[in-house]
Scaffold this active site. Structure first.
Site, short mmCIF file in Angstrom:
data_model
loop_
_atom_site.label_atom_id
_atom_site.label_comp_id
_atom_site.label_asym_id
_atom_site.label_seq_id
_atom_site.Cartn_x
_atom_site.Cartn_y
_atom_site.Cartn_z
N HIS A 10 11.18 -4.73 4.27
CA HIS A 10 10.14 -4.10 3.61
C HIS A 10 11.00 -3.68 2.16
CE1 HIS A 10 7.77 -2.42 6.75
NE2 HIS A 10 8.81 -2.67 7.62
N GLU B 94 9.42 -2.63 -0.39
CA GLU B 94 8.87 -1.52 -0.96
C GLU B 94 9.51 -0.22 -0.55
OE1 GLU B 94 7.90 -3.00 1.94
OE2 GLU B 94 6.84 -1.73 3.17
N CYS C 184 6.66 -7.72 6.95
CA CYS C 184 6.71 -7.46 8.28
C CYS C 184 5.70 -7.44 9.30
CB CYS C 184 7.35 -5.98 8.40
SG CYS C 184 8.38 -5.48 9.82
#
Ligand code: GLN
Length: 190
Positions: free
Chosen positions: A170, A172, A80
């Site tokens: 994202h 994660e 990002c």
């Protein structure tokens, strides 16, 4: 054990560390220039606010050593805001930060307010990868040496150029570790 430097100036860095730990990698948090020494197998640039991160990297004297490392082949994964930092050009902003990836990105490409959504799409060799977007960018153009890894609604949202991996989403923030495994593979076969 793989040793990954995670830039921890601002944004969603802890989630990357948790995922890397789960995959058996060692994480080193980089907050100051002095932390960015020694050898790393790879570097993660987390999501957050690219303008803030870019300013902190520049003021902290970390932008140049990081750029030099990437140009010398250090594997880097930008999520990002990190993708924005890597790009050679930002179509809706004058700024260039690391400028190492042959790509034009658009910041906040899905709008500022309604720009957050979740979807599942293909990422490189993997199908149905969960993708969380939070005011993410898109790639408007990538160079000829850049491999497109994901598209969502026809727009490029993940790409790799040599030692540089960038995702507009994202990984994660999901429970799926495959994108991080892909990056650790890149770091392993450097
Ligand atoms: N909108 C942010 C920027 O332009 C990126 C958002 C994110 O990293 N989740 O820097």
């Amino acid at each position: 054990m793989m040793k990954i430097a995670v830039f921890a100036l601002q944004g969603a860095f802890e989630e990357h560390e948790k995922m890397l730990a789960q995959l058996g990698a060692e994480c080193v948090e980089i907050r100051r220039r002095a932390h960015f020494t020694g050898s790393f197998d790879g570097v993660i640039l987390p999501g957050g606010e690219s303008t803030v991160q870019g300013r902190l990297l520049r003021e902290g004297g970390m932008l140049e050593p990081l750029r030099e490392g990437i140009l010398a082949g250090l594997p880097v994964f930008g999520t990002c805001a990190g993708m924005i930092l890597l790009a050679k050009k930002i179509s809706n902003d004058e700024a260039v930060y690391l400028g190492t990836m042959s790509a034009i990105v658009r910041r906040n490409a899905y709008g500022r307010q309604l720009g957050s959504f979740f979807t599942k799409e293909t990422f490189g060799p993997y199908d149905d990868v969960p993708m969380t977007f939070i005011r993410g960018p898109i790639f408007e153009w990538v160079g000829e040496n850049t491999e497109v890894l994901s598209r969502v609604d026809g727009k490029i949202v993940a790409a790799r150029e040599g030692n540089m991996l960038a995702t507009a989403f994202h990984p994660e923030l999901t429970a799926d570790t495959r994108v991080h495994e892909y990056f650790l593979d890149m770091a392993k076969t450097r």
